[in-house]
Scaffold this motif. Sequence first.
Motif, PDB file in Angstrom:
ATOM      1  N   UNK A 196      35.083  48.670  35.257  1.00 46.59           N
ATOM      2  CA  UNK A 196      36.368  48.759  35.700  1.00 46.59           C
ATOM      3  C   UNK A 196      37.013  47.299  35.378  1.00 46.59           C
ATOM      4  N   UNK A 197      38.207  47.038  35.370  1.00 46.04           N
ATOM      5  CA  UNK A 197      39.098  45.782  35.016  1.00 46.04           C
ATOM      6  C   UNK A 197      38.360  44.809  36.329  1.00 46.04           C
ATOM      7  N   UNK A 198      38.619  43.442  35.914  1.00 44.27           N
ATOM      8  CA  UNK A 198      38.055  42.294  36.774  1.00 44.27           C
ATOM      9  C   UNK A 198      38.849  42.635  38.163  1.00 44.27           C
ATOM     10  N   UNK A 199      40.110  43.138  38.037  1.00 45.46           N
ATOM     11  CA  UNK A 199      40.936  43.290  39.230  1.00 45.46           C
ATOM     12  C   UNK A 199      40.039  43.942  40.320  1.00 45.46           C
ATOM     13  N   UNK A 200      39.332  45.115  39.996  1.00 43.79           N
ATOM     14  CA  UNK A 200      38.674  45.916  40.690  1.00 43.79           C
ATOM     15  C   UNK A 200      37.786  45.234  41.719  1.00 43.79           C
ATOM     16  N   UNK A 201      36.927  44.218  41.093  1.00 47.46           N
ATOM     17  CA  UNK A 201      35.875  43.315  41.451  1.00 47.46           C
ATOM     18  C   UNK A 201      36.451  42.390  42.618  1.00 47.46           C
ATOM     19  N   UNK A 202      37.420  41.814  42.126  1.00 43.54           N
ATOM     20  CA  UNK A 202      38.380  40.830  43.035  1.00 43.54           C
ATOM     21  C   UNK A 202      38.991  41.591  44.201  1.00 43.54           C
ATOM     22  N   UNK A 203      39.187  42.691  44.285  1.00 44.45           N
ATOM     23  CA  UNK A 203      39.958  43.527  45.320  1.00 44.45           C
ATOM     24  C   UNK A 203      38.899  43.686  46.157  1.00 44.45           C
ATOM     25  N   UNK A 204      37.347  43.737  45.904  1.00 41.31           N
ATOM     26  CA  UNK A 204      36.275  44.326  46.826  1.00 41.31           C
ATOM     27  C   UNK A 204      35.317  43.179  47.170  1.00 41.31           C
ATOM     28  N   UNK A 205      35.408  42.101  46.581  1.00 36.09           N
ATOM     29  CA  UNK A 205      34.290  41.073  46.834  1.00 36.09           C
ATOM     30  C   UNK A 205      35.004  39.699  46.972  1.00 36.09           C
ATOM     31  N   UNK A 206      34.086  38.907  47.822  1.00 36.58           N
ATOM     32  CA  UNK A 206      34.660  37.558  48.042  1.00 36.58           C
ATOM     33  C   UNK A 206      34.580  36.765  46.691  1.00 36.58           C
ATOM     34  N   UNK A 207      35.233  35.402  46.608  1.00 29.56           N
ATOM     35  CA  UNK A 207      35.028  34.765  45.117  1.00 29.56           C
ATOM     36  C   UNK A 207      33.535  34.573  44.851  1.00 29.56           C
ATOM     37  N   UNK A 208      33.055  34.013  45.780  1.00 26.23           N
ATOM     38  CA  UNK A 208      31.420  33.635  45.652  1.00 26.23           C
ATOM     39  C   UNK A 208      30.367  34.842  45.019  1.00 26.23           C
ATOM     40  N   UNK A 209      30.783  35.913  45.539  1.00 27.63           N
ATOM     41  CA  UNK A 209      30.000  36.900  45.171  1.00 27.63           C
ATOM     42  C   UNK A 209      30.315  37.400  43.977  1.00 27.63           C
ATOM     43  N   UNK A 210      31.630  37.290  43.375  1.00 24.11           N
ATOM     44  CA  UNK A 210      31.962  37.551  41.802  1.00 24.11           C
ATOM     45  C   UNK A 210      31.568  36.523  41.023  1.00 24.11           C
ATOM     46  N   UNK A 211      31.571  35.266  41.562  1.00 23.97           N
ATOM     47  CA  UNK A 211      31.066  34.103  40.895  1.00 23.97           C
ATOM     48  C   UNK A 211      29.427  34.452  40.478  1.00 23.97           C
ATOM     49  N   UNK A 212      28.722  34.968  41.478  1.00 25.19           N
ATOM     50  CA  UNK A 212      27.357  35.115  41.232  1.00 25.19           C
ATOM     51  C   UNK A 212      26.827  36.166  40.082  1.00 25.19           C
ATOM     52  N   UNK A 213      28.009  37.225  40.235  1.00 28.35           N
ATOM     53  CA  UNK A 213      27.880  38.344  39.223  1.00 28.35           C
ATOM     54  C   UNK A 213      28.000  37.759  37.790  1.00 28.35           C
ATOM     55  N   UNK A 214      28.615  36.736  37.409  1.00 31.84           N
ATOM     56  CA  UNK A 214      28.972  36.035  36.218  1.00 31.84           C
ATOM     57  C   UNK A 214      27.518  35.775  35.532  1.00 31.84           C
ATOM     58  N   UNK A 215      26.428  35.443  36.195  1.00 31.84           N
ATOM     59  CA  UNK A 215      25.428  34.638  35.595  1.00 31.84           C
ATOM     60  C   UNK A 215      24.479  35.912  35.669  1.00 31.84           C
ATOM     61  N   UNK A 224      39.716  30.724  40.108  1.00 32.75           N
ATOM     62  CA  UNK A 224      39.788  31.630  41.378  1.00 32.75           C
ATOM     63  C   UNK A 224      38.070  31.508  41.904  1.00 32.75           C
ATOM     64  N   UNK A 225      37.342  31.503  41.049  1.00 29.80           N
ATOM     65  CA  UNK A 225      36.050  31.650  41.382  1.00 29.80           C
ATOM     66  C   UNK A 225      35.398  30.081  41.277  1.00 29.80           C
ATOM     67  N   UNK A 226      36.079  29.312  40.862  1.00 30.19           N
ATOM     68  CA  UNK A 226      35.660  27.825  41.260  1.00 30.19           C
ATOM     69  C   UNK A 226      34.714  27.324  39.855  1.00 30.19           C
TER      70      UNK A 226
END
Length: 231
Positions: free
Chosen positions: A204-223, A125-127
């Motif tokens: 919280x579960x990754x579900x909360x991040x996905x509900x509140x943030x676009x994929x590109x922002x969540x992808x940035x958090x991974x790093x 989902x995050x590419x």
Amino acid sequence: MILAAMQPYFFPYLGYFQLAAGADHFVFLDDVAFIRRGFIHRNTILLGGQPFRFTLPVAKASQNRAISEHRFAGDAFARFLQQLRHAYRRAPHFDEAYALVESVCRPGEGVARLCADSVQAVFAHLGRGLRASFASERPSRVGGQARILELCGELHADVYHNPPGGRALYDAAAFGAHGVRLRFVHGRFPAYPQTAREDFMPGLSMIDLLMHNPPHEVARMLDLAHVEDAA
């Protein structure tokens, strides 16, 4: 080659994804004992702005059998998906995040495979790609540190990443003797707006991040994790 390994969890928290994202190969430790009160089939979301711990029913759960030997109950996800709709229906990214979670929720599926799919689905989902395998694909007679060193040898890893909680479990000298550099990954959890909350609640579960943030922002958090060499 950097190796990391963890038990397969259902949509785990951001720190789990940061650990996996920093590895060249990730192993789902599905051949270890199922922990009934662990995070394999449980996690926390926000419901009405408050933390809510959900638990997915597992058929005949036993700590005397491996995770890979368990299956989710036939009605494991109906109530959970209803709770998810109620909790996040007003979240800015509800439609795409809910569709992602729903696509993974297959009643009667093996616990290890489905939980691993939840992790893999997020990366897709995050590419982002995630090269991963299951520990049960490489049968072993040892556990603990010896098992991790065995996996490092089989997968030709010269670096092993682990959460900081592993400091009490792993000996850097033992890893060094096997030609493996032991490092600890400290998760970092940036704040973001959460529905019905004024103060931010991390972990919280990754579900909360996905509900509140676009994929590109969540992808940035991974790093964002900090990696530290073992002393």
